[in-house]
Design a protein around this motif. Structure first.
Motif, mmCIF file in Angstrom:
data_model
loop_
_atom_site.group_PDB
_atom_site.id
_atom_site.type_symbol
_atom_site.label_atom_id
_atom_site.label_comp_id
_atom_site.label_asym_id
_atom_site.label_seq_id
_atom_site.Cartn_x
_atom_site.Cartn_y
_atom_site.Cartn_z
ATOM 1 N N THR A 86 -65.687 -14.441 -55.707
ATOM 2 C CA THR A 86 -64.259 -14.140 -55.549
ATOM 3 C C THR A 86 -63.378 -15.010 -56.432
ATOM 4 O O THR A 86 -62.228 -14.643 -56.713
ATOM 5 N N SER A 136 -63.470 -1.220 -57.190
ATOM 6 C CA SER A 136 -62.444 -1.272 -56.139
ATOM 7 C C SER A 136 -63.077 -1.434 -54.767
ATOM 8 O O SER A 136 -62.553 -2.163 -53.912
ATOM 9 N N LYS A 137 -64.222 -0.769 -54.542
ATOM 10 C CA LYS A 137 -64.906 -0.899 -53.259
ATOM 11 C C LYS A 137 -65.457 -2.305 -53.074
ATOM 12 O O LYS A 137 -65.444 -2.847 -51.966
ATOM 13 N N GLU A 140 -62.580 -4.606 -52.229
ATOM 14 C CA GLU A 140 -62.174 -4.390 -50.843
ATOM 15 C C GLU A 140 -63.175 -5.006 -49.869
ATOM 16 O O GLU A 140 -62.803 -5.643 -48.878
ATOM 17 N N ASP A 143 -62.840 -8.779 -49.829
ATOM 18 C CA ASP A 143 -61.464 -9.249 -49.626
ATOM 19 C C ASP A 143 -61.009 -10.133 -50.783
ATOM 20 O O ASP A 143 -60.439 -11.207 -50.586
ATOM 21 N N LYS A 145 -58.578 -11.223 -53.448
ATOM 22 C CA LYS A 145 -57.127 -11.097 -53.557
ATOM 23 C C LYS A 145 -56.746 -10.558 -54.935
ATOM 24 O O LYS A 145 -57.139 -11.103 -55.960
#
Length: 334
Positions: A86, A136-137, A140, A143, A145
């Protein structure tokens, strides 16, 4: 083919609507076909010839993988792995780049009158949309940001936008091949994510193979009086891409937090994803090896992108020269 909608009548709008594979053997077979293709036509495939044009379209159509990449049940990650993934400064740019590519290729496909080339570029637009959905999945699921996506507006100069996307993919994909292999070797991504994005990497190889051959075909069939202006546009595109990659992109999410994205991450990101000791010349060698490996299964008569490999060889040779000189200097000091 009358319009782009013909493609979307034969391919589902959403990646979730792709047909499920009947068995594991079908997945393996589709993956193999996506990586291997040879034209049955004998003799050279000269750019501008009907044989070359039909080979471009047949390659892209017949190497289409209906099963992968796909959205998966994203694995649960341990806190350390989740943080590594992330915190990469790429997600906004990655999602937005696929969104722009989808629109720009669809817009250019509408202008193309040749049915074979129109079919290939339209399929390319559909596959860019599939990449965006998978990314995009993932964003999502974990999570990640993100800043709000900007509106995707059809470009005023459609040809310019298509050239920017095509040349950009040729450069970014070349270095991404090495970066992805490095991530796999270092264990940066868990195996499930490696398996999910491996076919994305191979599709990018097909995309730039299509672009390189479209460019050669387009130049060959172009009226002579258009050629000088077109070549000036190509040089302007390269200048724009060089400027773009020397900068960092910033965006603000809905909470007011600033996101800094590295436009040149495919070149500079090796240190962020690998715990292996790999210097710049060695990374360039890895990119060249991966580039050769991914293209090896396609008909050698189809042209390959050459600019990014040439840049990599210069960087590698200059880097090795610098290492040699530096070593001599250090030895003399001692």
């Amino acid at each position: 083919m009358g319009s782009l909608s013909d493609i979307y009548s034969r391919l589902p709008d959403s990646v979730d609507d792709l047909p499920p594979p009947p068995d594991h053997e079908a997945v393996v077979e589709a993956d193999y076909k996506a990586r291997h293709w040879f034209s049955p036509v004998k003799g050279p495939l000269k750019p501008g010839s009907d044989a070359h044009k039909k080979a471009i379209a047949a390659m892209f159509r017949e190497t289409f993988n209906p099963y992968r990449p796909s959205v998966i049940d994203w694995p649960k990650l341990d806190p350390e792995t989740l943080h590594r993934i992330t915190s990469l400064p790429i997600w906004d740019i990655a999602v937005q780049t696929e969104g722009k590519a989808r629109l720009r290729m669809a817009a250019y496909a509408r202008l193309v009158t040749d049915p074979d080339i129109k079919d290939a570029i339209s399929r390319n637009a559909w596959e860019e949309n599939r990449h965006k959905e998978v990314l995009s999945k993932l964003v999502e699921a974990y999570d990640i940001k993100m800043a709000p996506e900007p509106p995707y507006i059809e470009p005023k100069d459609v040809e310019w936008a298509y050239l920017v996307t095509g040349f950009s993919e040729c450069v970014d994909s070349f270095f991404a091949f090495g970066l992805f292999e490095l991530a796999q070797r270092s264990g940066f991504f868990p195996p499930e994510l490696i398996d999910t994005f491996e076919p994305v990497m191979q599709e990018e190889c097909r995309h730039i193979l299509l672009f390189a051959n479209w460019l050669a075909w387009y130049r060959a069939v172009m009226p002579w009086w258009r050629r000088p202006f077109f070549e000036m546009k190509v040089w302007a595109v390269w200048a724009f891409l060089a400027y773009e990659r020397m900068s960092l992109a910033t965006s603000v999410d809905d909470k007011g937090e600033v996101h800094t994205q590295d436009n040149n991450f495919t070149v500079t990101g090796a240190k962020d994803i690998a715990n292996v000791d790999l210097n710049l010349p060695e990374f360039m060698d890895l990119c060249l090896e991966e580039d050769d490996r991914r293209f090896a299964g396609y008909d050698p008569r189809l042209l390959r992108p050459t600019t990014a490999p040439a840049i990599a060889r210069v960087i590698r040779d200059v880097g090795r020269g610098w290492q040699f000189v530096s070593g001599l200097v250090r030895a003399n000091r001692h």
